[in-house]
Structures are given as structure tokens and as C-alpha cells.
Write an enzyme that holds these catalytic residues in place. Sequence first.
Site, PDB file in Angstrom:
ATOM      1  N   THR A  59      42.469  33.641  47.916  1.00  0.00           N
ATOM      2  CA  THR A  59      42.316  34.408  46.694  1.00  0.00           C
ATOM      3  C   THR A  59      41.669  33.543  45.631  1.00  0.00           C
ATOM      4  OG1 THR A  59      43.439  35.811  45.122  1.00  0.00           O
ATOM      5  CG2 THR A  59      44.590  33.822  45.767  1.00  0.00           C
ATOM      6  N   GLU A  75      48.707  36.534  34.738  1.00  0.00           N
ATOM      7  CA  GLU A  75      48.573  37.376  33.549  1.00  0.00           C
ATOM      8  C   GLU A  75      49.886  38.016  33.129  1.00  0.00           C
ATOM      9  OE1 GLU A  75      43.920  38.739  34.196  1.00  0.00           O
ATOM     10  OE2 GLU A  75      45.525  40.150  34.582  1.00  0.00           O
ATOM     11  N   SER A  92      38.409  43.917  32.287  1.00  0.00           N
ATOM     12  CA  SER A  92      38.400  42.585  32.887  1.00  0.00           C
ATOM     13  C   SER A  92      38.283  42.735  34.386  1.00  0.00           C
ATOM     14  CB  SER A  92      39.649  41.796  32.497  1.00  0.00           C
ATOM     15  OG  SER A  92      40.806  42.432  32.990  1.00  0.00           O
TER      16      SER A  92
END
EC number: 2.3.1.35
Lengths: 385, 385
Positions: B180, B260, B385
Site C-alpha cells: 500500500t 487520517e 483528496s
Amino acid sequence: MSVTAAKGFTAAGIAAGIKENGNPDLALVVNNGPRRAAAGVFTSNRVKAAPVLWSEQVLKGGAVTAVVLNSGGANACTGPQGFQDTHATAEKAAEVLDGHSAGEVAVASTGLIGVTLPMDKLLPGLEKAAAELSAHGGEKAAIAIKTTDTVHKTSVVTRGGWTVGGMAKGAGMLAPGLATMLVVLTTDADLDAPVLDRALREATRTTFDRVDSDGCMSTNDTVLLLASGASEVTPGYAEFAEAVRTVCDDLARQLIGDAEGASKDIRIEVVNAASEADAVEVGRSIARNNLLKCAIHGEDPNWGRVLSAIGTTGAAFEPDRLNVAINGVWVCRNGSFGEDRDLVDMRYREVRITADLAAGTAEPVVIWANDLTADYVHENSAYSS
Amino acid sequence: MSVTAAKGFTAAGIAAGIKENGNPDLALVVNNGPRRAAAGVFTSNRVKAAPVLWSEQVLKGGAVTAVVLNSGGANACTGPQGFQDTHATAEKAAEVLDGHSAGEVAVASTGLIGVTLPMDKLLPGLEKAAAELSAHGGEKAAIAIKTTDTVHKTSVVTRGGWTVGGMAKGAGMLAPGLATMLVVLTTDADLDAPVLDRALREATRTTFDRVDSDGCMSTNDTVLLLASGASEVTPGYAEFAEAVRTVCDDLARQLIGDAEGASKDIRIEVVNAASEADAVEVGRSIARNNLLKCAIHGEDPNWGRVLSAIGTTGAAFEPDRLNVAINGVWVCRNGSFGEDRDLVDMRYREVRITADLAAGTAEPVVIWANDLTADYVHENSAYSS
């Protein structure tokens, strides 16, 4: 009107004291016949609540005379004690409803997982509920099964001389394995259990089974369909199945509209898939993508998150042939940017996403989902539910 | 120290103007040899960004002389233009680094999906970056690849005469298919591409591949391992693989710690599974359960949500034999309530969940996840985003 819209049914909803806040928490639905045919579908979660294990056995007989439903506790992951409590609930219901067998009493529970029910309140509550049974009690029953639902959900369809009615609860842990949440449907049509079973499975497959509010499958999902035969009308199968599907679709839509913390209802339609299974897989992947759910909450037509969700599936498609529309604007064409995203108007609660896989001729599939909001986080973090 | 901790590497990080806010957005990592062996793993998302498609081809040759990385745009879902832009980026890098071939330049991009990169800024930026290349540039390179990351992530391990260093970015859309986010690892060990490939795949399988912050798989995941041979040491395979794994594990843990909106890092350990695959499936199902993630945010040891997540998997287990501990307290025993949940102390950022499947003797598997917070919703709904 709810579950008592169809002839032959009585219902009640009372506060038995299971919920500490004193709100209604116990519902009773009784089929007074002449027929007592029934069908049911249950969660496919392998961790099943005691009432699900019990009711699955009851439904194998194809007959249900009464359904006991409580909110305020799921009676899931409660071990042997939990199963004994469900059994005692059915026995008590049979006792207070003279002439019934516990083996024909279905039980459904909803609330917090992992705590036992206060049987010292539930059993006396059943006596009180039985005393209040009424042919106008459907509304109160629908209210008594609410948990975090802000409104109670009912639906009624009447055709030539017969009726299908129903009630539902569900606002969180709302993603079906086969069905989701608690639903009781009743009809006075004169039909036997195998017909009810077929109509119910067909209806739930394309309604409750295509609702995915938060990706979390419940341990307690139960959908029951009871037929009293009191209308003395035996409708044709297609007409009956359509009526059941209409009520299921209406209730499923009400569940999405009242989902925990949601500010948007997202209608995801997958078109031109190679198969129905592919379309469902893609729709569900989109429905469960947290980043997309946040973007929809922010009224941001972020189609890149739709593509990244499609890309995690095994469905047949070519990345450079994918098209995506949001509220009718084709913001993604051939896997790349299409029409101007500023054209997308997302002010309203309902948001429509169309994913065109350009891979085949399967019928379109619709999955309903919700956005992800700070209110959802608050509702599911501030206290146990 | 980052990617320049190992001998034989130079790097730079600059502001090319790709990001509108003027922050650093372009990194260049160069392998000055003598060896230029390399290995890479990429996202298994079927919707792959142009730089992933390009770099997959480059890595087939087993040699990489330079890596260009940009933040400020993912160059994903950008059609033929996007691929041409990646190609032009590699050509430009080969041009400014005399004597290199574009076919040995890997490219990685991160940022918003569905918009093309401003090549009029990126290409001149490459000239500037080449002019700033330095054996001390690793830190600046790590800073230039940040998007929503609040801190840059680097890690270095030094063994007998050789070193493995690395940098990583990633804070959202953080759930691996194979790997990732963007990661570049460098070593001055003298090893060939097949050995690098084996060590990298083994390391990512149990580190990056077991990070699942938000269930959303990226279109741009890239992990590269470059070897310069400049130490003139050829370590044994086991020792080298352990060093690579240590750096990957450290970087993966840093990613979770900076995810986040997260307020908790959740360490999910699955023990006594019948197989490693079962353990990973169960761990990932727990990691992706939004209701559980909310409960952890609320410091609520809601083990019922763990069981409902386990129940959706196909892993071997009996519901009435499942045990769950939260921060060492066995709140669920034999599928029912166990020790008092009030004993669970959840004040700290790290929360440990142990799921005992009581189904076999597979080695324990650890999956790292984050909680779900209003800040996550805000960060992913307030802007694209």
C-alpha cells in the site's frame, strides 16, 4: 396499520421495563387464523443470536401462531442461558395465548449484543401485552421494536380482497447477509407455507438484501411472513409476490432513510454487468467504501473513489471502459475524466450513482447505502449499542 | 537518513509547483551503483494508475537506476494522456541523469484520482531536483512525497557493513491488496534482483499487507527495493530478509500511527486459527468493521461487534468456542460474556484486541487498524483528496 392491516391478526406494543428509559420495548403479533402458514429468512452471520436459532427451528414447521419481539437487548452471544431465555419466552407466550404451542411461537430480539435479557420484566410484560392485543395494535407493535430508529416503519399494500402489511426496525448494523434487521409481514391471503417461502425469498433477495447502510451484518436479522387466510382469497402467485416485494421495498427504503447519523441516501445502480452476481459485488463494494461515503457526505462527486472501489472486485470489466454518473452527470467516461464535475448538484438527500461496467447485458442492480458522517461516529462511539 | 542511509544512493526533494500550496511535491532517488538491482510490489487494485502500469514494466527488467515520485496528483484514471505523461516523466529523468535509460526509471504518483498532472511544472522540476541530488537528500525526498501525512516516515537498519533504509507516505486509502502507499527502500548490500524480490515479497506480506486503516485499497500502491552493491558485502539471505522486514514493519507501524483522523491504533491479533489464511480473513474483517471502529474511538470494549465481524467470515470456528480479549481482559469467553468489561482500560492510543478462534494451531497473525472518528469524516468530506 402495520401488521394488523391484514385481517386475522392482532398485535400489541408495551413498555415491559427491558429498556431502562421506560420506552416501549415488547411487541406481540398473533395470527388468529384460520390458517397459520409462515415463512422466514434469517441472518447469514455465523454468530447467530439465541432467538434466531430458536425461530429457525420454529419456521421449519411452516406454522407460526405468534411472534414475540423485544428491543432493549439482542440476546446474542449469551450462551446456554440466552437460549433458555428465548425458550422460556416462547413457553410463556404459549401459556398466555390459550391453546397455542411454544413450537409455533417465533421470537426476535434487538439491542446490545452480549447481555442477557431481564426475564423478570420480559415474562410479566408478555401477560400485559397479551391483555392489550387488538386488531388496531399494529402501530404500537411497530413502535415497541425501535432501538436507535428515530421513526417506526410500516407499510401496507391492498389488492383485490387481500392485504399485505408489515413493520420493520433497523438503523445500524445494517448490511444484510440474507435479510437484515427485524421485520414482520402479515397477509390475510389464503396461501400455504411453501408459497409464502418462495415469495419472501424472492422479495428479500432484491430489497432488504440490497440495503447496505454501514457494511456491518447483524447477528439478529429476521424477516417473517405470516398468512392468516382470513380474506378467504387465494391470489395468483405473481400478483402476491409483487405485493410482498412492494412492501419489502418500501420498508427497506424507510430503513435507509432513517439510518444512524446519515445525511444522504445513496442509490447505487450497476448497469451493463456481465452477470447479476457481478453487479451485486460491484454495487456492494461501492456501498462499503468509507472514503466515497465521506465524499458524498461532503457533496463532493469524487468518482475516483468509485473506480478504486470497483477495482477491488472480481467482476468482469476493463478499467478503460468504465463509466460513472453521479446524479445523471457522466463524470467518468472510459475510465478517465468525463463531463465537468461542477455540473453535479448534490444538495438533496438522495444521491444517485450509476456505474456502467460495459461488460455485458445483465439487468441493472440497485444497492442502497448511506453516507458516513460525524453523527454516525458519535452515535456509535458515545455509548454501547 | 531515509533512502540515502545506504551507500551508493543520492536523493532530492523539491517544490515543483504541482501542489497549489507550494509545499514540496517532487522527489528523486538515484542508484549510483555499482549494481542497479531492484524489486517491486504494486497494488492489486484492478484499476491501476498510469505510473503503476509503467513501473510494473520497468521492474520486469530487474534494474532501476532512478525513481521519480510526486505528490499532488495520483495520475490515476487519466486515460492515454496519463500514461504518456508518465512516459515523458521517465524520459525526462533519463535525460537529466546522463547515461540512464528511461526503461530503468520507475515512477510513482500520489494525490487526487482523475486529474492529469501539470507537466509544465513537473518536467522543469525534474531538472531542479537533479541539480540538488545529494547523499544527504533522503530526508527531503521523504518530505516531498507527503499528502495528508502529518509527518514524514523513514526507517534505517544497519547490520555488519551494510544498511537497509527507506521512506514511506500514506495516511488514507490505506488498505493493502499486496502493498500500500508509496515506499522506496534502498540497500547497499550486493544482491541480485531475484533475491531482492523474494525478500521484499516476504516482508510486505506480513507488514504493509497487514495494515488496514480504512478498508480502501489504493490505485497507486508501490513498494520498491533498490540495491547499489556499494557496501561490497553480500549478506546471507535470512539476515537480509530480516532487515528488510524490520524496516517494512517500522514504516507500516508509522503509517498506522499517522492515519487520517485516527485517535487509536488497533492491534488485532488472531490466535489458534485453523490456517494463516483464516487468521488474516478474520483479522481483516474485524479491522474493517465500522461499528467496532467507532466503539474503540469511544473507548467502549464492545466485544459483541468483534463477534459479529468474525461471524461474517468463512474461517473455521464454532461460535460457542470463540474468546476475545481487549487490552488483556477476556471480555468474551466461549462466545458469551466473560470477564467484567469495566476492567478494560482504553485510555491509551494503542488498543490490543485478541481473537481466539479455538480452531487450530496456525501461527498468530497481527493486523493493524485505526478507529473511525469524526476527524476522519471531516478530512475526507470537506475537500477532494
